[in-house]
Design a protein around this motif. Structure first.
Motif, PDB file in Angstrom:
ATOM      1  N   ILE A 199       0.816  -1.299  -0.004  1.00 14.27           N
ATOM      2  CA  ILE A 199       0.159  -0.014  -0.093  1.00 14.27           C
ATOM      3  C   ILE A 199       0.987   1.115  -0.171  1.00 14.27           C
ATOM      4  O   ILE A 199       1.799   1.402   0.946  1.00 14.27           O
ATOM      5  N   SER A 200       0.773   2.091  -1.097  1.00 10.98           N
ATOM      6  CA  SER A 200       1.367   3.335  -0.865  1.00 10.98           C
ATOM      7  C   SER A 200       0.518   4.503  -0.009  1.00 10.98           C
ATOM      8  O   SER A 200      -0.536   4.510  -0.318  1.00 10.98           O
ATOM      9  N   LEU A 201       1.141   4.788   0.964  1.00  7.10           N
ATOM     10  CA  LEU A 201       0.672   5.699   1.756  1.00  7.10           C
ATOM     11  C   LEU A 201       0.780   7.239   1.361  1.00  7.10           C
ATOM     12  O   LEU A 201       1.501   7.863   2.082  1.00  7.10           O
ATOM     13  N   SER A 202       0.106   7.763   0.428  1.00  3.05           N
ATOM     14  CA  SER A 202       0.064   9.054   0.293  1.00  3.05           C
ATOM     15  C   SER A 202      -0.788   9.737   1.533  1.00  3.05           C
ATOM     16  O   SER A 202      -2.025   9.185   1.639  1.00  3.05           O
ATOM     17  N   PRO A 203      -0.026  10.500   2.204  1.00  7.01           N
ATOM     18  CA  PRO A 203      -0.793  11.210   3.138  1.00  7.01           C
ATOM     19  C   PRO A 203      -1.825  12.013   2.964  1.00  7.01           C
ATOM     20  O   PRO A 203      -2.837  12.411   3.732  1.00  7.01           O
ATOM     21  N   LEU A 204      -2.104  12.548   1.686  1.00  8.49           N
ATOM     22  CA  LEU A 204      -3.176  13.508   1.353  1.00  8.49           C
ATOM     23  C   LEU A 204      -4.339  13.208   0.467  1.00  8.49           C
ATOM     24  O   LEU A 204      -3.820  12.170  -0.398  1.00  8.49           O
ATOM     25  N   ILE A 205      -5.418  13.443   0.612  1.00  8.19           N
ATOM     26  CA  ILE A 205      -6.437  13.619  -0.256  1.00  8.19           C
ATOM     27  C   ILE A 205      -6.811  15.150  -0.717  1.00  8.19           C
ATOM     28  O   ILE A 205      -6.920  15.848   0.005  1.00  8.19           O
ATOM     29  N   VAL A 206      -6.944  15.240  -2.141  1.00  2.38           N
ATOM     30  CA  VAL A 206      -6.893  16.679  -2.449  1.00  2.38           C
ATOM     31  C   VAL A 206      -7.877  16.925  -3.447  1.00  2.38           C
ATOM     32  O   VAL A 206      -8.183  16.229  -4.657  1.00  2.38           O
ATOM     33  N   ASN A 207      -8.839  17.620  -3.432  1.00  3.01           N
ATOM     34  CA  ASN A 207      -9.819  18.088  -4.637  1.00  3.01           C
ATOM     35  C   ASN A 207     -10.251  19.385  -4.182  1.00  3.01           C
ATOM     36  O   ASN A 207      -9.876  20.180  -3.474  1.00  3.01           O
ATOM     37  N   ILE A 208     -10.929  19.966  -5.249  1.00  2.13           N
ATOM     38  CA  ILE A 208     -11.456  21.314  -4.908  1.00  2.13           C
ATOM     39  C   ILE A 208     -12.997  21.497  -5.368  1.00  2.13           C
ATOM     40  O   ILE A 208     -13.616  20.714  -6.321  1.00  2.13           O
ATOM     41  N   GLU A 209     -13.472  22.210  -4.666  1.00  2.00           N
ATOM     42  CA  GLU A 209     -15.134  22.441  -4.608  1.00  2.00           C
ATOM     43  C   GLU A 209     -15.274  23.560  -5.446  1.00  2.00           C
ATOM     44  O   GLU A 209     -15.167  24.854  -5.526  1.00  2.00           O
ATOM     45  N   LYS A 210     -15.960  23.238  -6.765  1.00  2.94           N
ATOM     46  CA  LYS A 210     -15.951  24.330  -7.864  1.00  2.94           C
ATOM     47  C   LYS A 210     -17.702  24.546  -7.968  1.00  2.94           C
ATOM     48  O   LYS A 210     -18.014  25.022  -8.990  1.00  2.94           O
ATOM     49  N   THR A 211     -18.407  24.029  -7.215  1.00  2.00           N
ATOM     50  CA  THR A 211     -19.723  24.232  -7.555  1.00  2.00           C
ATOM     51  C   THR A 211     -20.583  25.739  -6.947  1.00  2.00           C
ATOM     52  O   THR A 211     -21.565  26.130  -7.172  1.00  2.00           O
ATOM     53  N   LEU A 212     -19.558  26.411  -6.321  1.00  4.59           N
ATOM     54  CA  LEU A 212     -19.999  27.685  -5.980  1.00  4.59           C
ATOM     55  C   LEU A 212     -19.509  28.780  -6.976  1.00  4.59           C
ATOM     56  O   LEU A 212     -18.129  28.891  -7.379  1.00  4.59           O
ATOM     57  N   PRO A 213     -20.116  29.714  -7.258  1.00  4.57           N
ATOM     58  CA  PRO A 213     -19.728  30.847  -8.140  1.00  4.57           C
ATOM     59  C   PRO A 213     -18.928  31.782  -7.470  1.00  4.57           C
ATOM     60  O   PRO A 213     -19.187  32.124  -6.507  1.00  4.57           O
ATOM     61  N   GLU A 232       4.418  16.826  -0.050  1.00  2.00           N
ATOM     62  CA  GLU A 232       2.940  16.528  -0.471  1.00  2.00           C
ATOM     63  C   GLU A 232       2.032  17.882  -0.405  1.00  2.00           C
ATOM     64  O   GLU A 232       1.459  18.145  -1.253  1.00  2.00           O
ATOM     65  N   MET A 233       2.139  18.094   0.836  1.00  2.00           N
ATOM     66  CA  MET A 233       1.467  19.411   1.178  1.00  2.00           C
ATOM     67  C   MET A 233       1.671  20.515   0.228  1.00  2.00           C
ATOM     68  O   MET A 233       0.731  21.298  -0.049  1.00  2.00           O
ATOM     69  N   LYS A 234       2.965  20.702   0.218  1.00  2.00           N
ATOM     70  CA  LYS A 234       3.307  21.869  -0.514  1.00  2.00           C
ATOM     71  C   LYS A 234       2.797  21.909  -2.114  1.00  2.00           C
ATOM     72  O   LYS A 234       2.119  22.753  -2.642  1.00  2.00           O
ATOM     73  N   LYS A 235       3.050  20.494  -2.837  1.00  2.00           N
ATOM     74  CA  LYS A 235       2.623  20.433  -3.901  1.00  2.00           C
ATOM     75  C   LYS A 235       1.105  20.581  -4.153  1.00  2.00           C
ATOM     76  O   LYS A 235       0.545  21.356  -5.252  1.00  2.00           O
ATOM     77  N   ALA A 236       0.280  20.054  -2.882  1.00  2.00           N
ATOM     78  CA  ALA A 236      -1.152  20.157  -3.069  1.00  2.00           C
ATOM     79  C   ALA A 236      -1.627  21.654  -3.031  1.00  2.00           C
ATOM     80  O   ALA A 236      -2.605  22.195  -3.970  1.00  2.00           O
ATOM     81  N   ILE A 237      -1.017  22.371  -2.165  1.00  2.00           N
ATOM     82  CA  ILE A 237      -1.327  23.926  -2.331  1.00  2.00           C
ATOM     83  C   ILE A 237      -1.230  24.606  -3.471  1.00  2.00           C
ATOM     84  O   ILE A 237      -2.040  25.395  -4.215  1.00  2.00           O
ATOM     85  N   GLU A 238       0.087  24.161  -4.014  1.00  2.00           N
ATOM     86  CA  GLU A 238       0.388  24.781  -5.309  1.00  2.00           C
ATOM     87  C   GLU A 238      -0.583  24.315  -6.404  1.00  2.00           C
ATOM     88  O   GLU A 238      -1.056  25.288  -7.368  1.00  2.00           O
ATOM     89  N   LYS A 239      -0.991  23.055  -6.415  1.00  2.00           N
ATOM     90  CA  LYS A 239      -1.776  22.585  -7.499  1.00  2.00           C
ATOM     91  C   LYS A 239      -3.209  23.306  -7.350  1.00  2.00           C
ATOM     92  O   LYS A 239      -3.790  23.811  -8.305  1.00  2.00           O
ATOM     93  N   LEU A 240      -3.644  23.484  -6.170  1.00  2.00           N
ATOM     94  CA  LEU A 240      -5.161  23.987  -5.848  1.00  2.00           C
ATOM     95  C   LEU A 240      -5.126  25.635  -6.478  1.00  2.00           C
ATOM     96  O   LEU A 240      -6.026  26.046  -6.733  1.00  2.00           O
ATOM     97  N   ARG A 241      -3.946  26.095  -6.149  1.00  2.00           N
ATOM     98  CA  ARG A 241      -3.746  27.818  -6.403  1.00  2.00           C
ATOM     99  C   ARG A 241      -4.011  27.633  -7.760  1.00  2.00           C
ATOM    100  O   ARG A 241      -4.592  28.786  -8.460  1.00  2.00           O
ATOM    101  N   LYS A 242      -3.219  26.866  -8.612  1.00  2.00           N
ATOM    102  CA  LYS A 242      -3.446  27.073 -10.296  1.00  2.00           C
ATOM    103  C   LYS A 242      -4.807  26.607 -10.632  1.00  2.00           C
ATOM    104  O   LYS A 242      -5.233  27.157 -11.443  1.00  2.00           O
ATOM    105  N   GLU A 243      -5.504  25.857  -9.871  1.00  2.00           N
ATOM    106  CA  GLU A 243      -7.021  25.363 -10.227  1.00  2.00           C
ATOM    107  C   GLU A 243      -7.889  26.492  -9.802  1.00  2.00           C
ATOM    108  O   GLU A 243      -9.207  26.509 -10.121  1.00  2.00           O
ATOM    109  N   GLY A 244      -7.465  27.574  -9.153  1.00  2.00           N
ATOM    110  CA  GLY A 244      -8.297  28.790  -9.002  1.00  2.00           C
ATOM    111  C   GLY A 244      -8.938  28.729  -7.431  1.00  2.00           C
ATOM    112  O   GLY A 244      -9.558  29.494  -7.237  1.00  2.00           O
ATOM    113  N   ALA A 245      -8.123  28.189  -6.561  1.00  2.00           N
ATOM    114  CA  ALA A 245      -8.927  27.994  -5.006  1.00  2.00           C
ATOM    115  C   ALA A 245      -8.512  29.333  -4.453  1.00  2.00           C
ATOM    116  O   ALA A 245      -7.613  29.914  -4.532  1.00  2.00           O
ATOM    117  N   LYS A 246      -9.463  30.105  -3.780  1.00  2.00           N
ATOM    118  CA  LYS A 246      -9.529  31.376  -3.071  1.00  2.00           C
ATOM    119  C   LYS A 246      -9.550  31.203  -1.680  1.00  2.00           C
ATOM    120  O   LYS A 246      -9.421  32.022  -1.172  1.00  2.00           O
TER     121      LYS A 246
END
Length: 412
Positions: A199-213, A232-246
């Motif tokens: 089992i690969s223990l990636s410690p993170l689950i990451v997604n973005i909530e895009k249902t809100l205008p 992994e946390m650093k990568k997740a924050i950077e990924k979410l920022r690129k996807e438009g997380a506010k």
């Protein structure tokens, strides 16, 4: 006068030499098992946080240890266990070689086994499932959070320590294990035959909530503070920022902690300059860890916490709450304010020794007290698939808070 002085010097030197030869003879007379036992005693003597050793004569304990008949290595481990029991403190414990090896694997981010995170319920003493790792054998077997593990291969878990139970669940890829589970959902007992796998223990689950205008919310669930968690946390924050997380939700529910440095490094990703945690050792000497620079994001942040949020998770939660970097939402945390260091013994076993306690940046000692969230929201058991969905009350409250926060920022 000179004669008396010479006799005194002769007597004194003779006494020293006699003591030296006696001690040397004792050292040579010790068996390997006795040496291992005294090695453990020495480490505790120099490192353990409570220098009263639970208000007992620690040197008298040493004398008693030498009376043990240690025919096997397991006899020695049991003697060490008995010594540790006298401290009446559950976090200082012996890890036998296999347990120590498994811990090293788990903190490295990989695991061989069934994929269950478990804990001993502090109120009932039952072996309780914290979570099943997604896509693990336990997950596909339907084992979920708050289920009880009653037996492992026919052995009652009431007779096992937490480490022993975890060790029994691990094993070579392809081998079978039978778990007797009490389901918290339908209140029935099931027997599950499960095949262990890698089992690969990636410690993170990451997604973005895009249902809100006009408001994308980044969601990060952190399961454990392993060696790769901060990166992994650093990568997740950077990924979410690129996807438009506010704004962000950081989910620490049922996170039992892990590496202290992981909690500190992750705090630095979110915090401006300031203290993250204070540590106090047995001499009362205070040290601190701080954030030095600019965080990856200053966007609004909500931390989700509950009674399973412990140890390094509480260090992170306390730092972000005291610095007013984040709002804590959920339930009171576990309350583990002690820090352990691992000391490897000469036979590849290890002692996890409580070496310090910690305080939050506002000098709160949360041991056995936990951290109170800013917004208390109670929630019943969730299946893994229900986390961060419409069925997740705490998650929905976090979204509601961030929506309101965003509206106020826009109005302002």
């Amino acid at each position: 006068m000179k004669g008396n002085f010479s006799k005194f010097i002769f007597f004194f030197v003779t006494l020293i030499l006699y003591s030296y030869f006696i001690l040397t003879a004792d050292a040579y007379a010790l068996t390997k098992n006795q040496k291992l036992l005294l090695e453990s005693w020495d480490l505790l003597n120099t490192s353990y946080l409570d220098d009263t050793f639970n208000h007992q004569n620690w040197h008298l304990v040493r004398q008693d240890l030498l009376k043990y008949s240690l025919k096997t290595r397991e006899d020695t481990y049991k003697a060490i266990d008995e010594m540790l029991i006298t401290l009446d403190e559950p976090f200082t414990r012996l890890l036998r070689p296999e347990q120590y090896h498994n811990l090293q694997i788990e903190t490295s981010g990989e695991l061989l086994g069934v994929g269950l995170r478990i804990q001993v319920n502090s109120k009932t003493g039952d072996l309780e499932v914290v979570s099943s790792l997604k896509n693990s054998p336990a997950y596909f077997a339907g084992i979920r959070s708050h289920d009880l593990v009653l037996e492992i291969d026919g052995i009652s878990t009431n007779s096992l320590t937490l480490d022993q139970a975890a060790e029994k669940m691990r094993g070579p890829i392809g081998t079978e294990i039978t778990l007797t589970i009490f389901s918290s959902q339908d209140k029935k007992i099931y027997q599950n035959k499960i095949i262990r796998k890698h089992i690969s223990l990636s410690p993170l689950i990451v997604n973005i909530e895009k249902t809100l205008p006009n408001l994308f919310i980044g969601y990060i669930r952190l399961d454990k503070f392993s060696a790769n968690a901060a990166e992994e946390m650093k990568k997740a924050i950077e990924k979410l920022r690129k996807e438009g997380a506010k704004s962000y939700i950081l989910d620490l529910r049922d996170n039992p902690g892990g590496l202290l440095q992981g909690g500190i490094d992750i705090a630095r990703l979110w915090m401006n300059k300031g203290t993250i945690v204070y540590t106090i050792n047995r001499q009362g000497i205070q040290d601190s860890f701080s954030s030095f620079g600019t965080p990856l994001t200053n966007a609004p942040l909500v931390l989700l916490v509950n009674k399973g949020t412990a140890s390094s998770s509480e260090i992170l939660a306390g730092a972000l709450q005291d610095s007013k970097r984040a709002i804590l939402l959920g339930e009171r945390t576990f309350g583990k304010g002690l820090i352990q260091s691992l000391f490897e013994l000469s036979d590849n076993s290890s002692l996890a020794i409580t070496v310090a306690r910690y305080e939050t940046p506002n000098h709160r000692n949360i041991h056995k007290l936990g951290i109170q969230p800013d917004r208390f929201i109670s929630e019943g058991p969730l299946t893994y698939d229900e986390i961060a969905t419409v069925k997740d009350i705490q998650y929905q409250e976090a979204i509601k808070f961030l929506k309101e926060k965003n509206r106020l920022l826009e109005d302002g």
